[in-house]
Design an enzyme around this catalytic site. Structure first.
Site, PDB file in Angstrom:
ATOM      1  N   GLY A 104       0.772  -1.242   0.000  1.00 51.73           N
ATOM      2  CA  GLY A 104       0.000   0.000   0.000  1.00 51.73           C
ATOM      3  C   GLY A 104       0.799   1.285   0.000  1.00 51.73           C
TER       4      GLY A 104
ATOM      5  CG  ASP B 125      -8.092   0.809  10.568  1.00 53.45           C
ATOM      6  OD1 ASP B 125      -8.747   1.417   9.727  1.00 53.45           O
ATOM      7  OD2 ASP B 125      -8.604   0.060  11.412  1.00 53.45           O
TER       8      ASP B 125
ATOM      9  CE  LYS C 242      -9.630   4.285   7.731  1.00 51.82           C
ATOM     10  NZ  LYS C 242     -10.139   2.943   7.354  1.00 51.82           N
TER      11      LYS C 242
ATOM     12  CB  ILE D 276      -9.875   5.653   1.856  1.00 58.85           C
ATOM     13  CG1 ILE D 276      -8.761   5.287   2.835  1.00 58.85           C
ATOM     14  CG2 ILE D 276     -10.786   6.655   2.531  1.00 58.85           C
ATOM     15  CD1 ILE D 276      -7.450   5.611   2.308  1.00 58.85           C
TER      16      ILE D 276
END
Ligand code: 5GP
Length: 178
Positions: free
Chosen positions: A48, A106, A134, A156
């Protein structure tokens, strides 16, 4: 507003490429100021973070090195269930300043596990640089030094992040339409 369809889900534009790059440039400036003379080793966590890593590295002007790692999940044989193992780190990090480059934090559990693994090699210091955080979902106590953008809990995609393998190629960040 632009919308895209990936498999069963619809996503709408959430953060434009220009806004992303503005924040990446700010983070790079902070790192340039903080770590000049340290020759830090950046450890980019694939998949990612590849786009964030590239844009961040292009904006670093200090001597530095980079390595790419993966957290490979496999089913553990013990009761712990899924185990994430760090693969691909060939550098000796003992005594070095390390900057972990992540796409998104996260719950923070992935990051916590990664830090534990790296600490075993006794680096001088570990700093975290994440594109996204987040904050409302964070479950563990992490000192995240560099955060490009704080976002709400929505799922997202884009700018390196995927939904079931798709969507990493988009230049902007999109959030799911519920
Ligand atoms: P954590 O261990 O912090 O809960 O999860 C971190 C990982 O979950 C990230 O590296 C990323 O792979 C995945 N993840 C968390 N939130 C999102 C999201 O909104 N979109 C995508 N594509 N991946 C996410």
């Amino acid at each position: 507003m632009n919308t895209i369809q990936i498999k069963d889900k619809q996503f709408k534009t959430f953060i434009s490429e220009a806004s992303i790059l503005k924040e990446v440039t700010r983070v790079a400036g902070e790192i340039n100021a903080d770590l000049a003379g340290d020759n830090p080793l950046f450890i980019s966590v694939l998949n990612g973070s590849f786009m964030f890593t590239a844009d961040l590295m292009k904006r670093l002007t200090i001597p530095c090195e980079i390595s790419f790692v993966k957290l490979a999940s496999y089913e553990g044989t013990s009761s712990t269930g899924k185990v994430k193992e760090l693969v691909g780190l060939n550098e000796n990090i003992t005594g070095r300043t390390v900057v972990i480059v992540e796409d998104i934090v996260d719950t923070g559990l992935t990051m916590q596990r990664l830090i534990e693994t790296l600490r075993a090699q006794h680096p001088k210091e570990i700093r975290i640089a994440t594109l996204l955080l987040k904050p409302d979902k964070l479950k563990v106590d992490l000192d995240i030094r560099y955060v490009a953008m704080r976002i709400p809990n929505d799922f997202i995609v884009g700018y390196g992040l995927d939904y079931e393998g798709l969507g990493r190629n988009y230049r902007d960040i999109y959030s799911v339409v519920e």
